[in-house]
Design a protein around this motif. Structure first.
Motif, mmCIF file in Angstrom:
data_model
loop_
_atom_site.group_PDB
_atom_site.id
_atom_site.type_symbol
_atom_site.label_atom_id
_atom_site.label_comp_id
_atom_site.label_asym_id
_atom_site.label_seq_id
_atom_site.Cartn_x
_atom_site.Cartn_y
_atom_site.Cartn_z
ATOM 1 N N ALA A 136 -63.630 -60.135 43.741
ATOM 2 C CA ALA A 136 -63.287 -58.924 42.998
ATOM 3 C C ALA A 136 -64.323 -57.835 43.171
ATOM 4 N N SER A 137 -65.222 -58.014 44.115
ATOM 5 C CA SER A 137 -66.311 -57.057 44.277
ATOM 6 C C SER A 137 -65.872 -55.855 45.084
ATOM 7 N N GLY A 138 -66.791 -54.914 45.217
ATOM 8 C CA GLY A 138 -66.524 -53.751 46.038
ATOM 9 C C GLY A 138 -66.228 -54.146 47.480
ATOM 10 N N VAL A 139 -66.764 -55.266 47.938
ATOM 11 C CA VAL A 139 -66.492 -55.729 49.294
ATOM 12 C C VAL A 139 -65.020 -56.054 49.447
ATOM 13 N N LEU A 182 -68.289 -52.879 42.144
ATOM 14 C CA LEU A 182 -68.087 -51.534 41.613
ATOM 15 C C LEU A 182 -67.522 -51.593 40.195
ATOM 16 N N GLU A 183 -66.687 -52.595 39.934
ATOM 17 C CA GLU A 183 -66.109 -52.724 38.591
ATOM 18 C C GLU A 183 -67.195 -52.914 37.541
ATOM 19 N N LEU A 239 -61.784 -47.580 37.596
ATOM 20 C CA LEU A 239 -62.920 -46.735 37.971
ATOM 21 C C LEU A 239 -63.376 -47.042 39.400
ATOM 22 N N ALA A 240 -63.377 -48.316 39.751
ATOM 23 C CA ALA A 240 -63.761 -48.699 41.106
ATOM 24 C C ALA A 240 -62.748 -48.183 42.120
ATOM 25 N N ARG A 241 -61.478 -48.294 41.758
ATOM 26 C CA ARG A 241 -60.426 -47.849 42.681
ATOM 27 C C ARG A 241 -60.521 -46.343 42.942
ATOM 28 N N TYR A 242 -60.878 -45.589 41.919
ATOM 29 C CA TYR A 242 -61.059 -44.145 42.094
ATOM 30 C C TYR A 242 -62.166 -43.863 43.104
ATOM 31 N N GLN A 243 -63.266 -44.585 42.992
ATOM 32 C CA GLN A 243 -64.380 -44.368 43.904
ATOM 33 C C GLN A 243 -64.026 -44.759 45.335
ATOM 34 N N ILE A 244 -63.121 -45.684 45.505
ATOM 35 C CA ILE A 244 -62.727 -46.127 46.831
ATOM 36 C C ILE A 244 -61.715 -45.176 47.468
#
Length: 460
Positions: A136-139, A182-183, A239-244
């Motif tokens: 579930a990480s940014g990777v 990122l989460e 929030l993580a998805r927005y940054q991606i």
């Protein structure tokens, strides 16, 4: 105090959210007004519904304890998602009067960061094993089948001369790598007393239900709102998805990017600076801040994601440093508290930041001790050759070298890699003219370069 969620939930949340995000992304695609600026790369798709929710959350100050601070307060889109002011540490808390303890990093290019690990193996390779924390990480998010503008990579690059015994910490979010995704990074500031300063996770949960309950139900299902951990975790995912998905977090539009694509020419000073940046006996910057395209055409991240102890001088502008018994030892605390933080060999180590947009920053190093790139570069070449120019002196006139790290950890400081391998009295690896050239090169790493405008300027 970190915001606690059940990490076992993250893989399932990520997979569910990815399905929604991918569906929303694939629903429509249209050219954007500045498509020419992408220089042949895919035009950015509209934000998915999940990312749109993340965008609302990113700019919402009501999610803070005092109703005055959002993510964007410190991570200003107008300054490449770094602070726009020149404070060494930012002010937060209910009344925006509580100082932090470290300089706030930019959020740009964070999606490439692998999970924290120690060893020579790439953390991105470990992510393929679908371990719960990396899934579930940014990777994992970076490798999702989503339309993202520009070249991206989630590889932690181990130095070419690294051998199996070279066990080094690498990856993770924040200066100390204390969370993997990122989460989690997005959620931590919500509880921090010197950031968004909510009392506890229950307070955050209540605000989310009140302000975003309808959106959360529509995107993730009504049952999500019945579970505090699930609700908070889904918000972290948004929030993580927005940054991606938002291209401005990773545009790859610096002059150096255009130079690598053959679309720009460096000035003489910039070219000399790049040569010094790469020279293993001079600047040697590229040994940690990797600057070459990868074999598959990915643009460089200007970091190897590894940790290092540099011995930056103590910054008296940080209020916490007024206490002589207070020390910031990076991985060893005060914000990290786990097995790695109890290992003496990790004390004083901070993550190597990306140098992308570094010229737009106002303070440098984890403690914001320097305010110019010239001073930063001078630190590297004079720390050991002329420490009296770098560190303060005590009452007896003795230079207080490495004064921001307890003596028992100073053996961790890098004195092997150039330019920090020289001795007292040696000539520094770079002179003032060469420092100016290195800084000229660093300024080519700022996003927003327009080759068309530069061509017109040159013609005139």
């Amino acid at each position: 105090m970190p915001l606690q969620i059940d990490r076992r939930l993250l893989p399932f949340i990520a997979l569910a959210g990815l399905s929604l995000a991918s569906a929303a992304i694939g629903a429509a695609s249209k050219p954007v007004a500045n498509a020419a600026a992408t220089d042949g790369y895919d035009s950015p798709a509209p934000l998915s519904a999940v990312a749109q929710l993340g965008k609302q959350l990113f700019f919402d100050p009501t999610l803070s304890g005092g109703g005055q601070m959002s993510c964007a307060t410190c991570h200003d889109p107008g300054n490449h998602y770094a602070p726009a002011n020149d404070r060494a540490v930012q002010l937060g808390g209910p009344h925006l009067d509580q100082p932090g303890i470290r300089a706030v990093p930019s959020l740009a290019y964070k999606m490439s960061t692998p999970s924290f690990s120690v060893g020579a193996e790439s953390a991105a390779d470990e992510a393929a094993e679908a371990a719960p924390m990396t899934e579930a990480s940014g990777v994992a998010l970076a490798n999702a089948p989503a339309a993202i503008a520009g070249p991206l990579t989630a590889q932690a690059v181990v130095k070419a001369d690294s051998t199996a015994p070279d066990l080094v910490p690498q990856g993770g979010m924040f200066w100390d790598g204390r969370v993997d995704s990122l989460e989690e990074q997005a959620l931590q500031p919500m509880i921090s007393p010197f950031e968004m300063a909510n009392v506890d996770a229950a307070t955050v949960y209540a605000k989310l239900k009140k302000g975003y309950g309808k959106d959360i139900s529509a995107l993730f299902g009504k049952n999500i709102l019945d579970d505090q951990d699930m609700t908070i975790a889904e918000i972290g995912f948004a929030l993580a998805r927005y940054q991606i998905e938002e291209p401005s977090f990773h545009p790859y539009t610096s002059k150096y990017d255009y130079y690598l694509r053959g679309k720009a020419v460096l000035t003489d000073a910039e070219a000399r600076g790049l040569k010094l940046f790469d020279d293993p006996n001079k600047g040697n910057c590229a040994s940690c801040h990797l600057d070459k395209m990868t074999g598959d055409g990915q643009m460089p991240n200007f970091t190897d994601f590894e940790f290092e102890a540099l011995g930056a001088p103590r910054n008296p502008a940080i209020p916490a440093n007024a206490d002589p018994n207070y020390d910031d030892t990076g991985i060893c605390g005060p914000l990290r508290n786990d097995t790695y933080s109890a290992q003496p060999q990790n004390c004083g180590l901070f993550k190597t930041p990306t140098l992308r947009n570094v010229a737009a920053r106002h303070v440098f190093f984890h403690n914001g001790v320097y305010r110019t790139l010239e001073d930063v570069t001078r630190f590297y070449v004079k720390r050991d050759t002329n420490p009296g120019k770098i560190y303060p002196k005590d009452a007896g006139g003795k230079v207080m070298k490495y004064n921001d790290l307890p003596e028992q950890y100073r053996a961790n400081i890098d004195v092997i890699d150039a330019p920090m391998n020289r001795k007292l009295g040696d000539a520094p690896a770079l002179n003032d003219v060469e420092i100016a050239d290195v800084v000229a090169f660093l300024k080519t790493l700022t996003d927003g370069y327009d080759p068309a405008k530069e061509s017109v300027k040159a013609a005139n």
